[in-house]
Design a protein around this motif. Structure first.
Motif, mmCIF file in Angstrom:
data_model
loop_
_atom_site.group_PDB
_atom_site.id
_atom_site.type_symbol
_atom_site.label_atom_id
_atom_site.label_comp_id
_atom_site.label_asym_id
_atom_site.label_seq_id
_atom_site.Cartn_x
_atom_site.Cartn_y
_atom_site.Cartn_z
ATOM 1 N N LEU A 1 40.083 48.718 42.516
ATOM 2 C CA LEU A 1 40.023 49.111 41.105
ATOM 3 C C LEU A 1 39.230 50.395 40.884
ATOM 4 N N VAL B 1 42.585 41.650 39.242
ATOM 5 C CA VAL B 1 43.556 41.201 38.244
ATOM 6 C C VAL B 1 43.824 42.321 37.245
ATOM 7 N N GLY B 2 42.768 43.085 36.904
ATOM 8 C CA GLY B 2 42.939 44.213 35.984
ATOM 9 C C GLY B 2 43.558 45.386 36.735
ATOM 10 N N LEU C 1 40.659 34.395 39.572
ATOM 11 C CA LEU C 1 39.398 34.899 39.006
ATOM 12 C C LEU C 1 38.946 34.133 37.781
ATOM 13 N N ARG D 1 36.187 45.153 30.619
ATOM 14 C CA ARG D 1 36.140 46.523 31.124
ATOM 15 C C ARG D 1 35.147 47.312 30.278
ATOM 16 N N HIS E 1 29.053 44.542 37.808
ATOM 17 C CA HIS E 1 30.483 44.197 37.912
ATOM 18 C C HIS E 1 30.715 43.116 38.977
ATOM 19 N N SER F 1 33.704 38.459 39.216
ATOM 20 C CA SER F 1 34.614 37.710 40.100
ATOM 21 C C SER F 1 33.992 37.412 41.462
ATOM 22 N N ARG G 1 36.937 35.943 45.701
ATOM 23 C CA ARG G 1 37.179 37.218 46.371
ATOM 24 C C ARG G 1 38.132 37.034 47.567
ATOM 25 N N MET H 1 41.589 36.581 46.048
ATOM 26 C CA MET H 1 42.156 37.869 45.608
ATOM 27 C C MET H 1 42.779 38.600 46.799
HETATM 28 O O1 LIG Z 1 39.805 41.820 39.136
HETATM 29 C C1 LIG Z 1 39.307 42.570 38.302
HETATM 30 O O2 LIG Z 1 39.983 43.064 37.384
HETATM 31 C C2 LIG Z 1 37.879 42.916 38.388
HETATM 32 O O3 LIG Z 1 37.324 43.486 37.501
HETATM 33 C C3 LIG Z 1 37.124 42.570 39.614
HETATM 34 O O4 LIG Z 1 37.292 41.318 39.988
#
Ligand SMILES: O=C(O)C(=O)CO
Length: 418
Positions: free
Chosen positions: A102, A127-128, A151, A305, A352, A355, A361, A364
């Motif tokens: 990210l 995810v974002g 997450l 965010r 940050h 998650s 993690r 993900m």
């Molecule tokens: O996954 C995301 O969007 C985060 O900000 C970090 O996990």
């Protein structure tokens, strides 16, 4: 200032993620250079080349990629954020897929480089995906993956932790103790706000927002007021039933109400937590004017965010209203903070980490790998993106023959796969 990876690992007290892990049947990693960027190579004879721009936790993700016949090159570049030039070097002249971060700027330049190298798939390890210009990928026929589902609870728990820490002034009290200032119990020492029976407001009632709302409603018997362009009927029903349960037990019931505007949430709630995506409509959603609408002793939480809040305006507001509290996991210009924010005792700030549970993690990483491996193997997009559990465990040969979450499947003509 770019922290070096090794330093960051020492700070985290962890072993490097994925270092020299040899997944079942794959040979241990060797090192190489991708146009001058050091990489760790797994399954060197794999037919498809996949670049991973940061070491990832666990090794299931690596097993998935190697089982799909991929040679996997994991960047060992010491910079925390890899710039476009570095990622282009990693992509090189032949690259079938990338798992990126990210913190990277995935726009026209990188998707053009990936396309030119024969790239067929990209997945964000997040995810974002506000760091990804999806139309630039779609234009080039490249599917873009993300990592929803794993997450949800972890991120909501951190938002709840920030809420409690801010409301009850936990970091301030912690600093006070460590400074040896505690001389004995006092009636007015670090008096904070009680959450029970107050109103929690959320902006964005998707997966994470709804999980956070449940935690605050169930855990603290708060009423919920929420803004989301779409009603979350499941959440509303859940809270109504919980209210009934409380009523039957002789307690005051909780209530839930969806409102038409963000302003209504801000005016009414004692705690406001942001759970919206970042886009042009939510950038500076919380600005000076909207902060003034909030209760002067409200708690504002952001684990979504950073740019959803005008951070300079927040600092000014919090200076003026010392009883206003904020719990922030994300920042407008990460990793920097607005001048003055770090000096505010009424702000709880963490880097940050919403998650950051190992399960999440690793999950993900699994989903990002399954996205890239799925597309490379010619699979379609998973038909049930709200249920990604079949990808998370079980033997790899029995994984669904699908890419778990592709955000532009329709645009790139990727069919749906059950
Ligand atoms: O996954 C995301 O969007 C985060 O900000 C970090 O996990």
């Amino acid at each position: 200032m770019a922290l070096r990876n090794s330093g960051a690992r020492l700070l985290r007290g962890l072993q490097p993620f994925g270092a020299a892990a040899a997944p079942n049947g794959a040979r241990a990693a060797s090192t190489a250079s991708a146009n001058g960027v050091p990489v760790e190579v797994h399954n060197p004879s794999g037919a498809a080349r996949v670049v991973v721009t940061k070491p990832l936790p666990g090794d299931r993700w690596l097993q998935i990629l190697t089982a799909a016949g991929c040679r996997v090159e994991v960047s060992q570049c010491p910079d925390i954020s890899q710039d476009v030039a570095t990622v282009k070097k990693l992509i090189g002249s032949r690259c079938d897929g990338v798992i990126g971060q990210l913190t990277e700027d995935w726009g026209a330049e990188l998707f053009e480089a990936l396309k030119a190298a024969g790239g067929r798939a990209y997945s964000n390890y997040a995810v974002g995906y506000n760091n990804v210009k999806v139309p630039e990928a779609s234009k080039r026929g490249i599917p873009v993956g993300n990592t929803p589902g794993v997450l949800t609870e972890t991120t909501a728990e951190l938002a709840a932790a920030l809420t409690l820490a801010a409301a009850r002034r936990v970091p301030e009290a912690d600093v006070f103790m460590r400074a040896g200032k505690y001389k004995g119990w006092l009636p007015d020492l670090f008096v904070g706000a009680l959450l029970q029976n107050k109103t929690v407001g959320i902006v964005g009632a998707g997966r994470i927002g709804a999980a956070y709302a449940r935690m605050m409603v169930e855990g603290h018997k708060m009423n919920l007021v929420y803004y989301d362009p779409y009603p979350n009927k499941g959440l509303e029903e859940y809270i109504r039933k919980y209210g009934e349960l409380l009523r039957h037990s002789g307690e005051a019931p909780v209530a839930v109400r969806r409102v038409e505007t963000v302003e209504e949430v801000l005016k009414e709630a004692d705690v406001v937590s942001l759970h919206c995506n970042l886009d042009d409509t939510t950038r500076h959603l919380i600005n000076a004017e909207r902060l003034r609408m909030m209760k002067p002793n409200a708690v504002l939480v952001n684990a979504a965010r950073g740019p959803c809040i005008d951070e300079a305006a927040l600092v000014a507001h919090m200076k003026k209203h010392p009883d206003f509290r904020a719990g922030l996991d994300v920042f407008e210009h990460e990793p920097a903070m607005a001048p003055g924010l770090a000096d505010l005792p009424n702000a709880v700030i963490v880097p940050h980490i919403a998650s950051a549970s190992l399960w999440t993690r690793s999950g993900m990483a699994t989903l990002a790998a399954a996205n890239v491996a799925g597309v490379i193997q010619g699979f379609g997009a998973w038909a049930k993106p709200n249920d990604i559990t079949p990808f998370l465990d079980g033997p790899i040969p029995s994984l669904p023959r699908a890419a778990p979450s592709i955000v532009n499947a329709k645009e790139v003509g990727l069919p749906t796969a059950a």
